[in-house]
Design an enzyme around this catalytic site. Structure first.
Site, PDB file in Angstrom:
ATOM      1  NE  ARG A 195     -28.139 -39.599 123.949  1.00 34.73           N
ATOM      2  CZ  ARG A 195     -29.303 -40.279 123.843  1.00 34.73           C
ATOM      3  NH1 ARG A 195     -30.170 -40.350 124.822  1.00 34.73           N
ATOM      4  NH2 ARG A 195     -29.593 -40.942 122.744  1.00 34.73           N
ATOM      5  CE  LYS A 213     -35.786 -46.076 125.312  1.00 32.90           C
ATOM      6  NZ  LYS A 213     -36.144 -45.539 124.003  1.00 32.90           N
ATOM      7  CD  GLU A 284     -32.573 -46.768 124.713  1.00 31.90           C
ATOM      8  OE1 GLU A 284     -32.981 -47.771 124.117  1.00 31.90           O
ATOM      9  OE2 GLU A 284     -32.669 -45.615 124.248  1.00 31.90           O
ATOM     10  CG  ASP A 307     -34.092 -47.743 121.106  1.00 31.92           C
ATOM     11  OD1 ASP A 307     -34.729 -47.932 120.065  1.00 31.92           O
ATOM     12  OD2 ASP A 307     -34.537 -47.091 122.074  1.00 31.92           O
ATOM     13  CG  ASP A 308     -30.312 -44.080 122.042  1.00 29.23           C
ATOM     14  OD1 ASP A 308     -31.341 -43.441 122.289  1.00 29.23           O
ATOM     15  OD2 ASP A 308     -29.754 -44.832 122.860  1.00 29.23           O
TER      16      ASP A 308
END
Ligand SMILES: NC(=O)c1ccc[n+]([C@@H]2O[C@H](COP(=O)([O-])OP(=O)(O)OC[C@H]3O[C@@H](n4cnc5c(N)ncnc54)[C@H](O)[C@@H]3O)[C@@H](O)[C@H]2O)c1
Ligand SMILES: O=C(O)C[C@H](O)C(=O)O
Ligand SMILES: [Mg+2]
Length: 622
Positions: A195, A213, A284, A307-308
């Site tokens: 994703r 990132k 991520e 992180d998401d």
């Protein structure tokens, strides 16, 4: 460690043996199984990939990859030179097309290429350019251009950066991890490409996200670039186009599922923590069904975070608290906010959980406090409003399903549309993490005019630019100058002509993850606790002055990202000390760390941030 060392020894032994065979066979004009006389090389691993005389890129055969310690340093799909040239030419031609009908900045990809080439040649100079011009180039190396880069990766791929572990590498990862040249790695960003931003499954091409990132880790948090490692775990792809694309760089098979999938991730985790026991792994852009499961699987035993789910939650909370302050109200009024969230994936649910906890804490953490907090949210996903009447509801969304009876009183049913929900609820905040560009249509924004807030807020947080739920122009033109606006991707401020400006805040997790990573590293905490994440978010929320928030500025400009990251890292360490989680870092042991006052803590963080300066080099033969 024992096993790893043995593997390492046996892999060096096999290297020596290989070399012997090569040398002796060369002396006797031996030919290889490929039928060619071999060329003797005195290099292996990355050294050979970085040598234009010998590099073949994706055309290294599996035999050569094993022989030359290249396994894991290249995308898994082996190509012949014809395919490589075709890939290169397709990309070259595409450049012309992009100049004609490309993205809003038609030069974005060209700029990315130039910067990427500089990164290959001279890392110190690259980061100096990036740090000194962060406002201009973050949108190139990071969101939104990084999305376009991933979409065009088969053409853009030149020199590999980072490591690739694929489903084909099962059983090999523990030895492959030693093919990476750095003895120390502090930060890994890993993705499975399932994703990528709001662009869906991009398979192995998603490696660009991990690279982007980590660029921010270096630029904002001062993590030493020699100690970062972007990782792609290629378990296949379900993207039909990529499955058929002859230029695709990854495994052309459907994604592994269930235990097969978990086994690959487990093996990767074991390999990297065996070689670098103190490394921090940031997950991520995993599709939500795996994002939550993997987070629960590793977060209590490993130094990792998602992180998401967690970074986004912290950034959203800081922004929501800013929106409360912007109304001239104290932060403790947050539990009174009515919030409609569009999107119940990894990011949406992450935000909802954190916001509910923050409200409940402000209300005293009792059972009633949690119930009351819960009732402030209305969640709309692809099937509309989520209520208890929903069949096969995602377990993560269950908590936020509204009671059918209560909704009936508002005239809302299971699956009600976003515009119906906004019209009836009249929320203070409309927050989008749906990945659907333009979801906050004219009709939805018109409905927001009914908001009971004195300063309604729109958070169009989906990325990249085209996936934003609305633009600031749309929002300000309908809701007026007074509203608060934030978006995940960068947009320009809106000029009203009267000298007034509609401020466009960038609500992106880039304001948190570098500080969370740096703080965790320098504290030596073995896990990333909820408290540490909360401290990071509170630090970001408190960063903006009263005057700024009243002007509608709820996030710092990116030019201040290094300063805010430093403060967030210090706040994370402070919290880790309070939770008795610190184990120290390098010469700073836990006891000394605990003695530092706030000022000394900031100094400690600053002194451990890498700066792009040339060191003096001296040659030593070992
Ligand atoms: N700004 C940031 O810092 C930040 C951080 C993380 C994610 N994001 C962005 O958020 C988006 C979503 O990420 P995710 O990981 O949650 O994705 P996801 O695929 O896990 O979730 C998407 C959610 O949106 C819902 N949705 C789809 N169509 C919808 C519609 N028409 N109306 C309402 N909801 C709809 C889906 O049902 C799902 O619940 C992506 O674009 C991503 O780039 C932004
Ligand atoms: O990558 C970003 O810009 C933010 C976030 O992690 C996302 O997935 O959209
Ligand atoms: Mg992300």
């Amino acid at each position: 460690m024992g096993i790893a060392n043995n593997l390492r020894l046996s892999s060096s032994l096999s290297r020596i043996l290989h070399r012997r065979i090569l040398y002796s066979s060369a002396a006797r004009s031996f030919t290889t199984s490929e039928g060619h006389r071999p060329t003797i090389v005195h290099k292996q691993g990355l050294d050979i990939l970085h040598d234009p005389w010998f590099n073949k890129g994706t055309a290294f055969t599996m035999t050569e990859r094993n022989r030359l310690d290249l396994r894991g340093l290249l995308p898994p799909n082996v190509m012949d030179s014809e395919q490589q040239i075709q890939r290169f030419m397709t990309d070259l031609k595409r450049l012309e097309e992009q100049a004609r009908d490309g993205p809003s900045d038609p030069n974005a990809l060209a700029k990315w290429r130039i910067l990427n080439r500089l990164h290959d040649r001279n890392e110190t100079m690259y980061y100096k350019v990036l740090i000194n011009n962060i406002e201009e180039y973050a949108p190139i190396v990071y969101t939104p251009t990084v999305g376009l880069v991933c979409q065009n990766y088969s053409g853009l791929f030149r020199r590999p950066r980072g490591m690739y572990f694929s489903a084909e590498d099962r059983g090999e990862m523990m030895s492959m991890v030693y093919n990476w040249p750095a003895e120390q790695v502090d930060m890994i960003v890993v993705t499975d490409g399932s994703r990528i931003l709001g662009l869906g499954d991009l398979g192995v091409h998603g490696i660009g996200i991990a690279v982007g990132k980590l660029d921010l880790y270096v630029a904002a948090a001062g993590i030493n670039p020699q100690r970062v490692l972007p990782v792609m775990i290629d378990v296949g792809t379900n993207n039909e186009k990529l499955l058929k694309d002859p230029m695709y760089l990854g495994l052309q098979q459907r994604r592994l599922e269930d235990d097969d999938y978990i086994d690959v991730i487990d093996e990767f985790m074991e390999a990297v923590y065996t070689r670098w026991p103190h490394v921090i792994v940031q997950f991520e852009d995993f599709q939500s069904k795996w994002a939550f499961k993997l987070l629960q699987r590793y977060r209590y035993t490993n130094r990792m975070f998602n992180d998401d789910v967690q970074g986004t939650a912290g950034v959203a909370i800081a922004g929501l608290l800013g929106a409360v302050r912007a109304q001239g109200r104290p932060m403790i009024d947050f539990p009174k906010m009515k919030i409609v969230v569009a999107g119940a994936g990894s990011a949406g649910i992450g935000v909802l959980n954190a916001a509910r906890k923050t409200m409940a804490r402000m209300l005293g953490n009792t059972e009633t406090a949690f119930d009351s907090a819960q009732s402030q949210f209305w969640v709309v996903d692809a099937q509309g409003l989520i209520t208890e009447g929903r069949e096969n509801i995602d377990p993560e969304a269950q908590l936020f399903a509204r009671k059918t009876k209560e909704m009936e009183r508002l005239g809302l049913k299971e699956g009600a549309t976003l515009v119906e929900v906004v019209r009836e609820v009249k929320p203070d905040v409309l927050l989008g993490l749906s990945a659907v560009g333009g979801l906050f249509s004219k009709e939805v924004l018109e409905a927001m005019k009914g908001s009971t807030s004195t300063r309604p807020a729109i958070f169009a947080m989906s990325n990249p630019t085209k996936n934003a739920e609305c633009t600031p122009q749309d929002a300000f033109s309908i809701l007026g100058e007074n509203m608060i606006f934030a978006s995940g991707s960068p947009f320009k401020n809106v000029e009203f002509g009267s000298g007034h400006v509609g401020h466009c805040n960038q609500g992106n997790n880039m304001y948190l993850f570098p500080g969370i990573g740096l703080g965790t590293l320098l504290s030596g905490a073995p896990i990333v606790s909820d408290g540490m994440l909360q401290a990071a978010s509170e630090c970001l929320a408190a960063y903006m002055s009263e005057e700024e928030v009243l002007q509608g500025i709820i996030y710092p400009p990116i030019s201040r990202i290094r300063d805010i990251t430093k403060r967030i890292a210090a706040a994370v360490i402070k919290e880790a000390i309070e939770e008795d989680l610190v184990e120290g870092y390098r010469e700073m042991d836990a006891r000394e760390l605990q003695k530092l006052n706030e000022e000394e803590l900031m100094e400690y963080v600053e002194n451990n941030m890498w700066n792009p300066e040339y060191p003096t080099l001296v040659y030593k033969d070992d």
